[in-house]
Design a protein around this motif. Structure first.
Motif, PDB file in Angstrom:
ATOM      1  N   ASP A   1      16.536  50.108  21.417  1.00 19.99           N
ATOM      2  CA  ASP A   1      15.765  51.643  21.541  1.00 19.99           C
ATOM      3  C   ASP A   1      16.379  52.729  21.909  1.00 19.99           C
ATOM      4  O   ASP A   1      15.862  53.812  21.855  1.00 19.99           O
ATOM      5  N   ARG A   2      17.766  52.391  22.056  1.00 18.17           N
ATOM      6  CA  ARG A   2      18.787  53.529  22.200  1.00 18.17           C
ATOM      7  C   ARG A   2      18.770  54.582  21.070  1.00 18.17           C
ATOM      8  O   ARG A   2      19.431  55.483  21.130  1.00 18.17           O
ATOM      9  N   ALA A   3      18.950  53.607  19.963  1.00 16.18           N
ATOM     10  CA  ALA A   3      19.400  54.560  18.966  1.00 16.18           C
ATOM     11  C   ALA A   3      18.325  53.980  17.656  1.00 16.18           C
ATOM     12  O   ALA A   3      17.926  52.816  17.708  1.00 16.18           O
TER      13      ALA A   3
ATOM     14  N   GLY B   1      25.429  55.363  13.869  1.00  9.58           N
ATOM     15  CA  GLY B   1      26.711  55.611  12.804  1.00  9.58           C
ATOM     16  C   GLY B   1      27.280  54.435  12.558  1.00  9.58           C
ATOM     17  O   GLY B   1      26.854  53.385  12.671  1.00  9.58           O
ATOM     18  N   ALA B   2      28.297  54.773  11.639  1.00  5.47           N
ATOM     19  CA  ALA B   2      28.897  53.675  10.957  1.00  5.47           C
ATOM     20  C   ALA B   2      29.964  53.160  12.157  1.00  5.47           C
ATOM     21  O   ALA B   2      30.208  54.215  12.912  1.00  5.47           O
ATOM     22  N   ASP B   3      30.785  52.142  12.032  1.00  9.90           N
ATOM     23  CA  ASP B   3      31.693  51.577  13.196  1.00  9.90           C
ATOM     24  C   ASP B   3      32.896  52.674  13.406  1.00  9.90           C
ATOM     25  O   ASP B   3      33.779  52.315  12.245  1.00  9.90           O
TER      26      ASP B   3
ATOM     27  N   GLY C   1      25.193  60.308  11.616  1.00  6.77           N
ATOM     28  CA  GLY C   1      26.370  59.895  10.655  1.00  6.77           C
ATOM     29  C   GLY C   1      25.620  59.067   9.590  1.00  6.77           C
ATOM     30  O   GLY C   1      24.676  59.005   9.062  1.00  6.77           O
ATOM     31  N   GLY C   2      26.378  57.793   9.410  1.00  4.82           N
ATOM     32  CA  GLY C   2      25.680  56.863   8.691  1.00  4.82           C
ATOM     33  C   GLY C   2      24.556  56.116   8.974  1.00  4.82           C
ATOM     34  O   GLY C   2      23.588  55.824   7.931  1.00  4.82           O
ATOM     35  N   GLY C   3      23.864  56.368  10.041  1.00  8.41           N
ATOM     36  CA  GLY C   3      22.673  55.936  10.507  1.00  8.41           C
ATOM     37  C   GLY C   3      21.556  57.153   9.991  1.00  8.41           C
ATOM     38  O   GLY C   3      20.592  56.523   9.568  1.00  8.41           O
TER      39      GLY C   3
HETATM   40  C1  LIG Z   1      30.101  57.110   6.488  1.00  4.89           C
HETATM   41  C2  LIG Z   1      29.636  56.999   8.107  1.00  4.89           C
HETATM   42  C3  LIG Z   1      30.359  57.567   8.648  1.00  4.89           C
HETATM   43  C4  LIG Z   1      29.868  57.814  10.486  1.00  4.89           C
HETATM   44  O1  LIG Z   1      28.745  57.261  10.681  1.00  4.89           O
HETATM   45  S1  LIG Z   1      31.077  58.412  11.449  1.00  4.89           S
HETATM   46  C5  LIG Z   1      30.136  58.001  13.019  1.00  4.89           C
HETATM   47  C6  LIG Z   1      29.152  58.897  13.348  1.00  4.89           C
HETATM   48  N1  LIG Z   1      28.766  58.790  14.704  1.00  4.89           N
HETATM   49  C7  LIG Z   1      29.172  59.338  15.786  1.00  4.89           C
HETATM   50  O2  LIG Z   1      30.116  59.954  15.701  1.00  4.89           O
HETATM   51  C8  LIG Z   1      28.712  59.096  17.064  1.00  4.89           C
HETATM   52  C9  LIG Z   1      29.659  58.542  18.006  1.00  4.89           C
HETATM   53  N2  LIG Z   1      28.999  58.259  19.231  1.00  4.89           N
HETATM   54  C10 LIG Z   1      28.707  59.185  20.182  1.00  4.89           C
HETATM   55  O3  LIG Z   1      28.680  60.120  19.801  1.00  4.89           O
HETATM   56  C11 LIG Z   1      28.129  58.757  21.646  1.00  4.89           C
HETATM   57  O4  LIG Z   1      28.510  57.356  21.670  1.00  4.89           O
HETATM   58  C12 LIG Z   1      26.552  58.605  21.468  1.00  4.89           C
HETATM   59  C13 LIG Z   1      25.921  60.076  21.587  1.00  4.89           C
HETATM   60  C14 LIG Z   1      25.963  57.994  20.185  1.00  4.89           C
HETATM   61  C15 LIG Z   1      26.125  57.885  22.768  1.00  4.89           C
HETATM   62  O5  LIG Z   1      26.818  58.465  24.065  1.00  4.89           O
HETATM   63  P1  LIG Z   1      26.810  57.634  25.331  1.00  4.89           P
HETATM   64  O6  LIG Z   1      25.477  57.173  25.722  1.00  4.89           O
HETATM   65  O7  LIG Z   1      27.430  58.376  26.331  1.00  4.89           O
HETATM   66  O8  LIG Z   1      27.436  56.337  25.109  1.00  4.89           O
HETATM   67  P2  LIG Z   1      28.780  55.982  24.879  1.00  4.89           P
HETATM   68  O9  LIG Z   1      29.553  55.819  26.133  1.00  4.89           O
HETATM   69  O10 LIG Z   1      29.601  57.173  23.996  1.00  4.89           O
HETATM   70  O11 LIG Z   1      29.095  54.835  23.805  1.00  4.89           O
HETATM   71  C16 LIG Z   1      29.076  53.515  24.287  1.00  4.89           C
HETATM   72  C17 LIG Z   1      29.990  52.702  23.610  1.00  4.89           C
HETATM   73  O12 LIG Z   1      29.589  52.776  22.000  1.00  4.89           O
HETATM   74  C18 LIG Z   1      30.563  53.045  21.414  1.00  4.89           C
HETATM   75  N3  LIG Z   1      30.320  53.703  19.887  1.00  4.89           N
HETATM   76  C19 LIG Z   1      29.478  54.768  20.045  1.00  4.89           C
HETATM   77  N4  LIG Z   1      29.328  55.309  18.865  1.00  4.89           N
HETATM   78  C20 LIG Z   1      30.192  54.355  18.094  1.00  4.89           C
HETATM   79  C21 LIG Z   1      30.494  54.386  16.681  1.00  4.89           C
HETATM   80  N5  LIG Z   1      29.779  55.105  15.993  1.00  4.89           N
HETATM   81  N6  LIG Z   1      31.069  53.372  16.148  1.00  4.89           N
HETATM   82  C22 LIG Z   1      31.864  52.613  17.207  1.00  4.89           C
HETATM   83  N7  LIG Z   1      31.655  52.563  18.623  1.00  4.89           N
HETATM   84  C23 LIG Z   1      30.814  53.547  18.891  1.00  4.89           C
HETATM   85  C24 LIG Z   1      31.701  53.821  22.267  1.00  4.89           C
HETATM   86  O13 LIG Z   1      32.865  53.867  21.898  1.00  4.89           O
HETATM   87  C25 LIG Z   1      31.240  52.879  23.670  1.00  4.89           C
HETATM   88  O14 LIG Z   1      32.101  51.992  23.499  1.00  4.89           O
HETATM   89  P3  LIG Z   1      32.686  51.377  25.024  1.00  4.89           P
HETATM   90  O15 LIG Z   1      31.711  51.190  25.665  1.00  4.89           O
HETATM   91  O16 LIG Z   1      33.495  50.310  24.408  1.00  4.89           O
HETATM   92  O17 LIG Z   1      33.559  52.482  25.733  1.00  4.89           O
END
Ligand SMILES: C/C=C/C(=O)SCCNC(=O)CCNC(=O)[C@H](O)C(C)(C)COP(=O)(O)OP(=O)(O)OC[C@H]1O[C@@H](n2cnc3c(N)ncnc32)[C@H](O)[C@@H]1OP(=O)(O)O
Length: 263
Positions: free
Chosen positions: A65-67, A71-73, A116-118
């Motif tokens: 439930d955090r998200a 987004g995509a990976d 993003g992708g989400g």
């Molecule tokens: C075609 C589509 C393209 C796309 O979708 S591009 C991606 C779009 N999404 C993003 O840019 C979101 C990126 N993530 C964030 O901005 C933040 O995260 C959040 C705001 C969602 C949450 O922040 P917080 O609660 O502080 O958590 P945390 O420490 O940043 O993340 C926990 C772990 O999750 C990994 N992670 C977060 N988002 C992604 C992602 N989109 N793809 C892969 N990994 C992700 C991090 O790196 C980290 O990892 P670890 O615990 O190993 O340090």
């Protein structure tokens, strides 16, 4: 008939006796990230659900439930070249299209981050219900890529200026603004999210399944037609509805209830 379930890699489906189906994405972490294995699993589950005529409404959700989906990976995408990037995005497009063209209404249950992708995945759904602390964004520009595929659904939904702001700045908006802009249908306190989704899903499940499928098909078809074409198209579809037996059933029930109320 009891609730039926099936699992594929990274996704679990539950189909209740009344036709409410819930598809839960399951990645290894808590942010419901769309990696290729998760996308593949969701596509497989959707293909199986599509063949199930008992399904009247589909709820999409993440296991955490955090998200809804953060987004995509990014870790996977960081290693792509052009050819692999095309395959990756085509796979995500096919997933979102499978939702968009799913034959019954699809509700996105959004408890937190929707990025993003989400957000593209959520935009492919017919209706979006979020918790009032949810955050929405298209932050792709911040990781060096444009927002694509179902991001194209944004301008007609929230307007050109709001879309430009979200897509060009990559800044997030909160649930209140998402509601004001029409990005979501409802924003409710976290504790009420499941109840709100449930109420909506039960409402769909109580409607005539043929009419619902027909209405969803029309909504998609109208997007590709001029207004005049859409109007003509729907005249034929209105006639066809009377072959399903549903108009006769529901209209006679309505009339009988009015007679009962008067007697
Ligand atoms: C075609 C589509 C393209 C796309 O979708 S591009 C991606 C779009 N999404 C993003 O840019 C979101 C990126 N993530 C964030 O901005 C933040 O995260 C959040 C705001 C969602 C949450 O922040 P917080 O609660 O502080 O958590 P945390 O420490 O940043 O993340 C926990 C772990 O999750 C990994 N992670 C977060 N988002 C992604 C992602 N989109 N793809 C892969 N990994 C992700 C991090 O790196 C980290 O990892 P670890 O615990 O190993 O340090």
């Amino acid at each position: 008939m009891n609730t039926r379930t099936f699992e594929v890699a990274h996704a679990r489906a539950e189909i209740e006796a009344g036709g409410i189906a819930t598809l839960t994405m399951q990645d290894a972490g808590v942010l419901n990230i769309l990696s290729t294995p998760v996308i593949d699993g969701l596509r497989e589950a959707l293909a199986r659900l599509r063949e199930d005529d008992s399904v009247r409404v589909l709820v999409l959700r993440g296991a955490s439930d955090r998200a809804f989906v953060a987004g995509a990976d990014i870790a996977e995408m960081a290693a792509l070249d052009e050819a692999k990037a095309r395959r990756f995005i085509s796979n995500l497009r096919d997933l979102c299209n499978a939702v968009r063209h799913f034959p019954v209404p699809v509700i996105a249950r959004i408890p937190g981050w929707c990025l993003g992708g989400g957000l593209e995945f959520a935009l492919a759904c017919d209706l979006r219900i979020c918790a009032d602390h949810a955050q929405f964004g298209m932050p792709e520009v911040k990781v060096g890529i444009p927002s694509v595929i179902h991001a194209a659904l944004m301008p007609p939904l929230i307007g050109a200026a709001n879309s430009a702001w979200m897509l060009l700045t990559g800044e997030l908006i909160d649930a209140r603004r998402a509601l004001d802009w029409g990005l979501v249908n409802a924003a409710v306190p976290e504790a009420e999210l499941d109840g709100a989704v449930r109420k909506l899903a039960e409402g769909f499940a109580a409607l005539g399944p043929a009419a619902l499928r027909q209405q969803k098909k029309l909504l998609r078809r109208w997007e590709t037609m001029s207004v005049d074409e859409a109007i003509e198209d729907s005249v034929a579809e209105f006639g066809a509805a009377f072959n399903t037996g549903e108009p006769q059933k529901f209209m006679n029930e309505f009339l009988a209830s009015k007679r009962r109320a008067k007697s």
